[in-house]
Structure formats: structure tokens, C-alpha cells
Motif scaffolding. Structure first.
Motif, PDB file in Angstrom:
ATOM      1  N   VAL A 188       9.098   9.111  14.601  1.00  0.00           N
ATOM      2  CA  VAL A 188       8.287   9.912  13.676  1.00  0.00           C
ATOM      3  C   VAL A 188       9.138  10.371  12.496  1.00  0.00           C
ATOM      4  O   VAL A 188       8.707  10.311  11.335  1.00  0.00           O
ATOM      5  N   GLY A 189      10.364  10.808  12.777  1.00  0.00           N
ATOM      6  CA  GLY A 189      11.260  11.244  11.710  1.00  0.00           C
ATOM      7  C   GLY A 189      11.591  10.123  10.738  1.00  0.00           C
ATOM      8  O   GLY A 189      11.691  10.347   9.523  1.00  0.00           O
ATOM      9  N   PHE A 190      11.738   8.909  11.263  1.00  0.00           N
ATOM     10  CA  PHE A 190      12.087   7.776  10.399  1.00  0.00           C
ATOM     11  C   PHE A 190      10.941   7.405   9.465  1.00  0.00           C
ATOM     12  O   PHE A 190      11.162   6.790   8.416  1.00  0.00           O
ATOM     13  N   THR A 191       9.730   7.788   9.825  1.00  0.00           N
ATOM     14  CA  THR A 191       8.586   7.522   8.958  1.00  0.00           C
ATOM     15  C   THR A 191       8.784   8.139   7.578  1.00  0.00           C
ATOM     16  O   THR A 191       8.314   7.597   6.561  1.00  0.00           O
ATOM     17  N   VAL A 192       9.484   9.260   7.523  1.00  0.00           N
ATOM     18  CA  VAL A 192       9.782   9.903   6.235  1.00  0.00           C
ATOM     19  C   VAL A 192      10.604   8.965   5.361  1.00  0.00           C
ATOM     20  O   VAL A 192      10.354   8.836   4.153  1.00  0.00           O
ATOM     21  N   GLN A 193      11.578   8.296   5.971  1.00  0.00           N
ATOM     22  CA  GLN A 193      12.403   7.344   5.209  1.00  0.00           C
ATOM     23  C   GLN A 193      11.558   6.196   4.688  1.00  0.00           C
ATOM     24  O   GLN A 193      11.763   5.713   3.570  1.00  0.00           O
ATOM     25  N   ILE A 194      10.603   5.749   5.490  1.00  0.00           N
ATOM     26  CA  ILE A 194       9.744   4.648   5.058  1.00  0.00           C
ATOM     27  C   ILE A 194       8.950   5.054   3.819  1.00  0.00           C
ATOM     28  O   ILE A 194       8.869   4.298   2.840  1.00  0.00           O
ATOM     29  N   ILE A 195       8.371   6.246   3.868  1.00  0.00           N
ATOM     30  CA  ILE A 195       7.576   6.720   2.722  1.00  0.00           C
ATOM     31  C   ILE A 195       8.437   6.794   1.462  1.00  0.00           C
ATOM     32  O   ILE A 195       8.024   6.355   0.378  1.00  0.00           O
ATOM     33  N   LYS A 196       9.630   7.356   1.586  1.00  0.00           N
ATOM     34  CA  LYS A 196      10.502   7.489   0.415  1.00  0.00           C
ATOM     35  C   LYS A 196      10.982   6.129  -0.089  1.00  0.00           C
ATOM     36  O   LYS A 196      11.120   5.921  -1.310  1.00  0.00           O
ATOM     37  N   ASN A 197      11.221   5.202   0.826  1.00  0.00           N
ATOM     38  CA  ASN A 197      11.702   3.881   0.417  1.00  0.00           C
ATOM     39  C   ASN A 197      10.649   3.054  -0.305  1.00  0.00           C
ATOM     40  O   ASN A 197      10.979   2.089  -0.998  1.00  0.00           O
ATOM     41  N   THR A 198       9.366   3.423  -0.152  1.00  0.00           N
ATOM     42  CA  THR A 198       8.333   2.676  -0.869  1.00  0.00           C
ATOM     43  C   THR A 198       8.489   2.801  -2.378  1.00  0.00           C
ATOM     44  O   THR A 198       7.968   1.974  -3.127  1.00  0.00           O
ATOM     45  N   SER A 199       9.197   3.826  -2.824  1.00  0.00           N
ATOM     46  CA  SER A 199       9.401   4.007  -4.270  1.00  0.00           C
ATOM     47  C   SER A 199      10.164   2.836  -4.884  1.00  0.00           C
ATOM     48  O   SER A 199      10.053   2.575  -6.080  1.00  0.00           O
ATOM     49  N   LEU A 200      10.938   2.121  -4.039  1.00  0.00           N
ATOM     50  CA  LEU A 200      11.691   0.970  -4.551  1.00  0.00           C
ATOM     51  C   LEU A 200      10.792  -0.217  -4.875  1.00  0.00           C
ATOM     52  O   LEU A 200      11.214  -1.151  -5.552  1.00  0.00           O
ATOM     53  N   ALA A 201       9.546  -0.180  -4.389  1.00  0.00           N
ATOM     54  CA  ALA A 201       8.625  -1.281  -4.648  1.00  0.00           C
ATOM     55  C   ALA A 201       8.299  -1.407  -6.126  1.00  0.00           C
ATOM     56  O   ALA A 201       7.804  -2.440  -6.579  1.00  0.00           O
ATOM     57  N   SER A 202       8.574  -0.361  -6.889  1.00  0.00           N
ATOM     58  CA  SER A 202       8.287  -0.403  -8.328  1.00  0.00           C
ATOM     59  C   SER A 202       9.110  -1.476  -9.036  1.00  0.00           C
ATOM     60  O   SER A 202       8.704  -1.969 -10.088  1.00  0.00           O
ATOM     61  N   VAL A 203      10.273  -1.852  -8.467  1.00  0.00           N
ATOM     62  CA  VAL A 203      11.144  -2.832  -9.134  1.00  0.00           C
ATOM     63  C   VAL A 203      10.536  -4.227  -9.133  1.00  0.00           C
ATOM     64  O   VAL A 203      10.954  -5.082  -9.917  1.00  0.00           O
ATOM     65  N   VAL A 204       9.553  -4.473  -8.246  1.00  0.00           N
ATOM     66  CA  VAL A 204       8.898  -5.785  -8.232  1.00  0.00           C
ATOM     67  C   VAL A 204       7.512  -5.695  -8.852  1.00  0.00           C
ATOM     68  O   VAL A 204       6.699  -6.614  -8.722  1.00  0.00           O
ATOM     69  N   GLY A 205       7.236  -4.578  -9.528  1.00  0.00           N
ATOM     70  CA  GLY A 205       5.977  -4.448 -10.257  1.00  0.00           C
ATOM     71  C   GLY A 205       4.820  -3.900  -9.452  1.00  0.00           C
ATOM     72  O   GLY A 205       3.684  -3.862  -9.945  1.00  0.00           O
ATOM     73  N   PHE A 206       5.085  -3.461  -8.227  1.00  0.00           N
ATOM     74  CA  PHE A 206       4.009  -2.897  -7.423  1.00  0.00           C
ATOM     75  C   PHE A 206       3.760  -1.459  -7.866  1.00  0.00           C
ATOM     76  O   PHE A 206       4.690  -0.657  -7.959  1.00  0.00           O
ATOM     77  N   VAL A 207       2.500  -1.119  -8.131  1.00  0.00           N
ATOM     78  CA  VAL A 207       2.174   0.203  -8.673  1.00  0.00           C
ATOM     79  C   VAL A 207       1.865   1.172  -7.529  1.00  0.00           C
ATOM     80  O   VAL A 207       0.717   1.298  -7.097  1.00  0.00           O
ATOM     81  N   GLU A 208       2.896   1.826  -7.028  1.00  0.00           N
ATOM     82  CA  GLU A 208       2.721   2.901  -6.057  1.00  0.00           C
ATOM     83  C   GLU A 208       2.958   4.223  -6.793  1.00  0.00           C
ATOM     84  O   GLU A 208       2.885   4.273  -8.017  1.00  0.00           O
ATOM     85  N   LEU A 209       3.279   5.274  -6.051  1.00  0.00           N
ATOM     86  CA  LEU A 209       3.377   6.599  -6.669  1.00  0.00           C
ATOM     87  C   LEU A 209       4.446   6.670  -7.757  1.00  0.00           C
ATOM     88  O   LEU A 209       4.199   7.167  -8.869  1.00  0.00           O
ATOM     89  N   ALA A 210       5.658   6.198  -7.443  1.00  0.00           N
ATOM     90  CA  ALA A 210       6.750   6.283  -8.416  1.00  0.00           C
ATOM     91  C   ALA A 210       6.450   5.456  -9.667  1.00  0.00           C
ATOM     92  O   ALA A 210       6.700   5.890 -10.795  1.00  0.00           O
ATOM     93  N   ARG A 211       5.912   4.253  -9.473  1.00  0.00           N
ATOM     94  CA  ARG A 211       5.589   3.389 -10.607  1.00  0.00           C
ATOM     95  C   ARG A 211       4.452   3.977 -11.434  1.00  0.00           C
ATOM     96  O   ARG A 211       4.443   3.885 -12.668  1.00  0.00           O
ATOM     97  N   SER A 212       3.490   4.612 -10.762  1.00  0.00           N
ATOM     98  CA  SER A 212       2.398   5.268 -11.481  1.00  0.00           C
ATOM     99  C   SER A 212       2.944   6.340 -12.413  1.00  0.00           C
ATOM    100  O   SER A 212       2.521   6.469 -13.562  1.00  0.00           O
ATOM    101  N   GLY A 213       3.898   7.121 -11.906  1.00  0.00           N
ATOM    102  CA  GLY A 213       4.513   8.154 -12.729  1.00  0.00           C
ATOM    103  C   GLY A 213       5.266   7.570 -13.906  1.00  0.00           C
ATOM    104  O   GLY A 213       5.242   8.126 -15.018  1.00  0.00           O
TER     105      GLY A 213
END
Length: 223
Positions: free
Chosen positions: A148-173
Motif C-alpha cells: 500500500v505504501g509503495f502505491t504512493v511511489q507509483i502515483i508520483k512516478n506517473t509524472s514521468l510519463a509527460s516525457v513521452v507526451g502522455f497528458v497526465e496531471l504534471a503534463r496538464s500543468g
């Protein structure tokens, strides 16, 4: 002339947050399935299987997630395999998550007291029966808090998806800031949304630690 943050921008950020959640769930599901296989292979009676799985874990954990995403999205097309940003991000996160969850779950399996293994063996159960009927139910209780604790890391690591053009939260900002040029306000809102997503999970993890009596002994670092 500078623009101003409005309701449309907030809606766009929330849409990105939904994609962050979706990507996190994809990574958790895919990485969980592959991680379970990794964990079983790590405790396999076959030395070859154990060594091969250990090499896989060390390779993935030793490679930054950002590099894995670059290889997946920009490298595969060079050999004729073109994939979408979502697929590239989900596949990269799945590989990353599987290595960490595999180690967490392997540690949980090995934490089951040895007398439990011996007692199951005395009952003349096969190795598969011992694993699924005796060992894994106990390992599940041990593994739940760190998982359950590691799930936090997964959520934060999704921000790296912006480098391949995927529009998640960080890329939206990023997109919004390029339009209105108010980085402090935009990224403050993004930080609040990430906090709202991660804090309840962190609290749940600590609550589970106290209830189960197992502390998180595996320290995980963000890539």
C-alpha cells in the motif's frame, strides 16, 4: 498579455489527475501480476530461475524509470514497433513496479517463520499446495502495508510519463502554464492534488503497519 487561471484550466487539471489515477491503476495491476511471478521465481527451488530473476530485478531497479520510458517510446520504433504514449508509459511503469513489488513480496514470503514451512511439509503437501495454502496467506498479511505504501511511489512516478507526451496531471500543468505563465499558482495546485491523492494512502499504510505489527523494512527510493 498574461492569461488568468479559470474554471476550464481547473477542469483540464482534474482531467489530467484522472489519467494519473488510471495510469497508476494500470501500473499497479500489470506490475502486480508480473511482480507476483517475480516473487515466486525468487523463492524457486531452481537456482537458475532464482539467478535469472535476481538479474532482472537488479537491471530494472538499477535503470532510471525515465530511461526505461525513453527506450520504450523512442527506442522501439527504431526496430519497427510503434506504440502510443499511454502504452509506453504503462509498460514502463509495469516493469518498474514489478521489480519493486517482486522484492517486497519475496521478502514477505521469506519472512514467514521456518516452522510454518516445515509443518506444511510434514502434512505431505506439494510445494504448490504449501505455497498457496500455507505460506502465501501469511505472507499477504506481512506484505500488505509496504505494498500500500509503495502505491504512493507509483502515483508520483506517473509524472514521468509527460516525457513521452502522455497528458497526465504534471503534463496538464505544463500545458496550462505555457498558456498563462503562472508557474507558482499552477504547480501549487498540482502539488495539492498530488498530496490529496498520496496522503490518504500513506496514512492507510501506517495504519496497516500498526494493526499488523509489521514495519516497513524495505526502503524504496523514487527513480
Amino acid at each position: 498579455m498574461l492569461g488568468h487561471l479559470n474554471g476550464n484550466h481547473l477542469e483540464f487539471l482534474l482531467h489530467g489527475a484522472l489519467w494519473t489515477i488510471a495510469l497508476s491503476l494500470l501500473a499497479l495491476f500489470g506490475g502486480g501480476l508480473l511482480g507476483f511471478l517475480v516473487a515466486l521465481c525468487r523463492v524457486s527451488p531452481s537456482r537458475t530461475v532464482r539467478l535469472a530473476t535476481k538479474a532482472y530485478v537488479q537491471l530494472i531497479q538499477g535503470t532510471p524509470l525515465l530511461v526505461i520510458m525513453f527506450v520504450t517510446y523512442f527506442g522501439l520504433p527504431t526496430i519497427g514497433i510503434t506504440i502510443s504514449p499511454l502504452t509506453a508509459a504503462a509498460a514502463s511503469l509495469t516493469l518498474n513496479v514489478s521489480a519493486y513489488l517482486g522484492e517486497i513480496w519475496c521478502g514477505a514470503i521469506e519472512s514467514v517463520p521456518k516452522p510454518q514451512w516445515e509443518a506444511a511439509e510434514c502434512l505431505a503437501l506439494t510445494r504448490t499446495q504449501r505455497m498457496f495454502k500455507v505460506i502465501l496467506p501469511q505472507a499477504l498479511r506481512i506484505a500488505t502495508p509496504p505494498t500500500v505504501g509503495f502505491t504512493v511511489q507509483i502515483i508520483k512516478n506517473t509524472s514521468l510519463a509527460s516525457v513521452v507526451g502522455f497528458v497526465e496531471l504534471a503534463r496538464s500543468g505544463q500545458i496550462i502554464n505555457n498558456s498563462i505563465f503562472q508557474p507558482f499558482l499552477v504547480y501549487l495546485i498540482i502539488a495539492v492534488i498530488y498530496f490529496a491523492l498520496c496522503y490518504p494512502i500513506s496514512r492507510l499504510s501506517r495504519l496497516l503497519e500498526r494493526r499488523t505489527g509489521f514495519a516497513r523494512t524495505i526502503k524504496l527510493e523514487a527513480n
